[in-house]
Design a protein around this motif. Structure first.
Motif, PDB file in Angstrom:
ATOM      1  N   PRO A 282       0.835  -1.211   0.000  1.00  0.00           N
ATOM      2  CA  PRO A 282       0.000   0.000   0.000  1.00  0.00           C
ATOM      3  C   PRO A 282       0.869   1.261   0.000  1.00  0.00           C
ATOM      4  O   PRO A 282       1.862   1.346   0.721  1.00  0.00           O
ATOM      5  CB  PRO A 282      -0.783  -0.115   1.319  1.00  0.00           C
ATOM      6  CG  PRO A 282      -0.687  -1.556   1.715  1.00  0.00           C
ATOM      7  CD  PRO A 282       0.630  -2.030   1.199  1.00  0.00           C
ATOM      8  N   THR A 283       0.520   2.224  -0.857  1.00  0.00           N
ATOM      9  CA  THR A 283       1.234   3.505  -0.915  1.00  0.00           C
ATOM     10  C   THR A 283       0.217   4.639  -0.789  1.00  0.00           C
ATOM     11  O   THR A 283      -0.988   4.409  -0.676  1.00  0.00           O
ATOM     12  CB  THR A 283       2.008   3.656  -2.238  1.00  0.00           C
ATOM     13  OG1 THR A 283       1.076   3.896  -3.305  1.00  0.00           O
ATOM     14  CG2 THR A 283       2.826   2.413  -2.548  1.00  0.00           C
ATOM     15  N   MET A 284       0.706   5.864  -0.873  1.00  0.00           N
ATOM     16  CA  MET A 284      -0.184   7.022  -0.750  1.00  0.00           C
ATOM     17  C   MET A 284      -1.214   7.073  -1.867  1.00  0.00           C
ATOM     18  O   MET A 284      -2.321   7.586  -1.691  1.00  0.00           O
ATOM     19  CB  MET A 284       0.644   8.318  -0.785  1.00  0.00           C
ATOM     20  CG  MET A 284       1.474   8.555   0.451  1.00  0.00           C
ATOM     21  SD  MET A 284       2.487  10.038   0.237  1.00  0.00           S
ATOM     22  CE  MET A 284       1.217  11.288   0.032  1.00  0.00           C
ATOM     23  N   PHE A 285      -0.865   6.525  -3.040  1.00  0.00           N
ATOM     24  CA  PHE A 285      -1.741   6.687  -4.211  1.00  0.00           C
ATOM     25  C   PHE A 285      -2.238   5.363  -4.768  1.00  0.00           C
ATOM     26  O   PHE A 285      -2.585   5.261  -5.932  1.00  0.00           O
ATOM     27  CB  PHE A 285      -0.993   7.471  -5.299  1.00  0.00           C
ATOM     28  CG  PHE A 285      -0.437   8.782  -4.819  1.00  0.00           C
ATOM     29  CD1 PHE A 285      -1.282   9.827  -4.478  1.00  0.00           C
ATOM     30  CD2 PHE A 285       0.931   8.951  -4.655  1.00  0.00           C
ATOM     31  CE1 PHE A 285      -0.783  11.031  -4.014  1.00  0.00           C
ATOM     32  CE2 PHE A 285       1.446  10.154  -4.199  1.00  0.00           C
ATOM     33  CZ  PHE A 285       0.589  11.208  -3.864  1.00  0.00           C
ATOM     34  N   GLY A 286      -2.296   4.353  -3.932  1.00  0.00           N
ATOM     35  CA  GLY A 286      -2.769   3.047  -4.371  1.00  0.00           C
ATOM     36  C   GLY A 286      -1.738   1.975  -4.075  1.00  0.00           C
ATOM     37  O   GLY A 286      -0.699   2.231  -3.465  1.00  0.00           O
ATOM     38  N   GLU A 287      -2.030   0.773  -4.517  1.00  0.00           N
ATOM     39  CA  GLU A 287      -1.128  -0.345  -4.251  1.00  0.00           C
ATOM     40  C   GLU A 287      -0.038  -0.437  -5.316  1.00  0.00           C
ATOM     41  O   GLU A 287      -0.313  -0.420  -6.514  1.00  0.00           O
ATOM     42  CB  GLU A 287      -1.907  -1.659  -4.221  1.00  0.00           C
ATOM     43  CG  GLU A 287      -2.746  -1.855  -2.984  1.00  0.00           C
ATOM     44  CD  GLU A 287      -3.514  -3.162  -3.033  1.00  0.00           C
ATOM     45  OE1 GLU A 287      -3.206  -4.058  -2.238  1.00  0.00           O
ATOM     46  OE2 GLU A 287      -4.414  -3.274  -3.878  1.00  0.00           O
ATOM     47  N   SER A 288       1.200  -0.544  -4.852  1.00  0.00           N
ATOM     48  CA  SER A 288       2.322  -0.843  -5.745  1.00  0.00           C
ATOM     49  C   SER A 288       2.458  -2.357  -5.803  1.00  0.00           C
ATOM     50  O   SER A 288       2.427  -3.037  -4.777  1.00  0.00           O
ATOM     51  CB  SER A 288       3.614  -0.216  -5.201  1.00  0.00           C
ATOM     52  OG  SER A 288       4.728  -0.634  -5.952  1.00  0.00           O
ATOM     53  N   VAL A 289       2.582  -2.893  -7.005  1.00  0.00           N
ATOM     54  CA  VAL A 289       2.653  -4.340  -7.188  1.00  0.00           C
ATOM     55  C   VAL A 289       3.929  -4.693  -7.950  1.00  0.00           C
ATOM     56  O   VAL A 289       4.263  -4.046  -8.945  1.00  0.00           O
ATOM     57  CB  VAL A 289       1.430  -4.873  -7.965  1.00  0.00           C
ATOM     58  CG1 VAL A 289       1.557  -6.367  -8.215  1.00  0.00           C
ATOM     59  CG2 VAL A 289       0.152  -4.584  -7.193  1.00  0.00           C
TER      60      VAL A 289
END
Length: 574
Positions: A282-289
């Motif tokens: 989870p990041t500030m602007f959505g999930e990093s995958v």
């Protein structure tokens, strides 16, 4: 669609009931499968118990599918080839063979992949029925029917999606309904885009694929030969649908976006079994995958193809033939330590030896070797697993990583009780490994008695053979590696000018450079006396050890890599 896993009869049972094989032949094949791994049907065929037509017929009966009698004789209409694009054919290992009563019929190279039919039905918006075929026949048919057709272009597909437009999401954090998220993930443009991204990245032999949402953009990058390259960026509105699609494929909770998750996707591309390890953050602007690509077909576990020079290869072979002791491979994450150890195990993998590994995670399956995954969340650690391994009567042991004193002490105990132990450690070079283990709390006299060798390594990119060009290095370049023009006046240097084959980077492929410190009597005495890393390094060099930079320079002199690449990988350990 019914759950085939509940109703499907075992393949071996079908073959026995049909009188094609005997019970003894089935047991023989099952024993071989248990010892070496692999598909039961392929093992039966390799042993000569069944023919390919018999095997395909049995698989067809198992799945309730018809068999394509001769795919080479099929000539599908052009409209079907236009309907099923080359990208779809390659991703799902299928070829269209006809249309019957409005139902598209496809030959499947992997008939067990029932999800392929579901995806095709959705993307093509028509009924789809599968017929049993084999990987080689489908691959040959794809080459025949589609030829050198480039297929769908990522930039063109993204532009089409941008023009069509997908549902704009006002606040992604408020969208937690699983039904809505699933609908997003199953939109045809999303499915096609993700498939094309995966096909492109895997085709370029990337090791990792990154999906990164930012405030006003969504980036996709993939790592080739240790360096990240950026793909065409999709619209920001596609970040949630694309990431949801990945999570659906990996069996993750698509509604949970507040905590990290891990998953796994199994793909079959052109007969190549590819494992994708999925990690979300989870990041500030959505999930990093990030998808870690494990493709056995592009990883060589042949010890002769690691990049070792002849003298280094002879040394490694002597070390792995030892009856007991500890051999460590060191270096940063991603430097190829696991591949080196797997190649060593592969070299000594014989019926006479019991080999057990404990890894986090198990990256590649090695037939004939017992591999145990680590699960720290439930208390299955390297140390606890190693204790159990010692009660399994092993000859050779691989411990994925020595992280603490307890694991180090158990490795030493295993060595002292007659086992050869392989493991990894995170240190900059071979001599500093001694200080690292002593700092962990390992007794120096025990370390001196059990440690046989430390092998530090790095991966350097190789000059692309398609655009390889000789050049004369500048004085500044030579100064970076402490050389003068007089030192190299009789040597040739090469670099890559950049071409389509190497994505304009000038490099294609990687090879390892090594620093192998074998402990002789003098070095053991220095370890026992807890002498400094500098003293141990000087003594090792006196006995003939090449350090990493020396090893890299030899590859430069051989025309395999560049000064810039060697400096980049060894700059911290001059």
């Amino acid at each position: 669609m019914p759950d085939l896993t509940e109703t499907r009869r075992p393949l071996g049972e079908i073959l026995v009931d049909e009188g094609i094989i005997t019970g003894d032949q089935l047991q023989d094949a099952l024993a071989a499968q248990k010892a070496e791994g692999g598909a039961l049907g392929r093992i039966l065929q390799d042993k000569g118990y069944v023919s390919e037509p018999q095997l395909l017929e049995a698989i067809g009966r198992q799945l309730g599918m018809d068999v394509v009698p001769d795919l080479g004789a099929v000539e599908p209409p052009q409209e079907l080839l236009d309907m099923v694009s080359k990208m779809m054919a390659e991703v799902y290992s299928v070829v269209p063979v006809g249309m019957e009563n409005g139902e598209l019929v496809v030959a499947m190279g992997d008939p067990l992949n029932v999800h392929a039919l579901d995806d095709l039905r959705f993307m093509l918006n028509c009924p789809v029925r599968g017929m049993v075929s084999d990987h080689d026949s489908v691959r040959a048919a794809i080459d025949k029917f589609y030829g050198t057709e480039k297929g769908e272009d990522l930039e063109t597909l993204i532009n089409e999606i941008s023009q069509d437009g997908l549902m704009e999401i006002a606040d992604e954090d408020l969208l937690t309904d699983i039904g809505q998220l699933t609908d997003l993930a199953n939109q045809m443009p999303v499915v096609k885009l993700l498939n094309l991204v995966l096909l492109t990245a895997i085709g370029d032999q990337s090791s990792d694929i990154h999906f990164e949402p930012f405030e006003d953009s969504f980036k996709i990058r993939y790592r080739i030969d240790g360096v990240l390259l950026e793909m065409q960026s999709p619209p920001k509105s596609l970040s949630l649908p694309l990431i949801s699609r990945i999570k659906v494929m990996a069996g993750m909770n698509i509604a949970e976006r507040r905590v990290p998750q891990d998953g796994r996707i199994a793909l079959n591309l052109g007969g190549r079994e590819i494992d994708l390890r999925v990690s979300t953050l989870p990041t500030m602007f959505g999930e990093s995958v990030v998808l870690r690509v494990l493709d056995r077909s592009v990883v060589s576990l042949d010890i002769e193809r690691l990049g070792l020079r002849e003298d280094e290869l002879a040394t490694i072979r002597e070390l792995i033939a030892q009856p007991n002791g500890i051999m460590l491979v060191t270096g940063p994450t991603g430097c190829g330590k696991t591949t080196t150890l797997y190649a060593c195990l592969n070299e000594i993998n014989e019926v006479a030896w019991k080999i057990i590994t404990t890894e986090e995670p198990v990256e590649y399956e090695l037939p004939g070797i017992v591999q145990c995954p680590i699960r720290p969340a439930i208390g299955v650690t390297f140390a606890s697993t190693l204790r159990s391994i010692l009660r399994q009567d092993p000859d050779k042991i691989l411990v994925g990583e020595i992280r603490d004193k307890e694991t180090a002490d158990l490795a030493i105990e295993a060595s002292l009780t007659g086992h050869l132990v392989f493991s990894t450690l995170h240190t900059q070079d071979a001599p500093s490994t001694v200080a690292r283990l002593i700092d962990m709390g390992v007794e120096s006299y025990l370390l001196a008695a059990t440690l046989e060798a430390v092998c530090a390594q790095r991966l350097v990119r190789l000059v692309c053979n398609r655009c390889k060009t000789p050049y004369t290095p500048t004085e500044e370049e030579l100064m970076e590696i402490n050389l003068s023009a007089e030192d190299v006046e009789d040597r040739e240097f090469y670099f890559g000018t950049g071409c389509d084959h190497c994505k304009q980077t000038g490099y294609r492929g990687r090879n390892a450079i090594f620093e192998i410190m074998v402990l002789d009597q003098k070095l053991r005495e220095l370890v026992t006396e807890r002498r400094s890393t500098e003293v141990i390094r000087a003594a090792a060099r006196e006995q003939g050890m090449y350090d990493l930079r020396d090893s890299g320079l030899l590859k430069v002199y051989d025309g395999l890599t560049t000064i810039e690449e060697v400096v980049r990988e060894t700059i911290m350990i001059e």
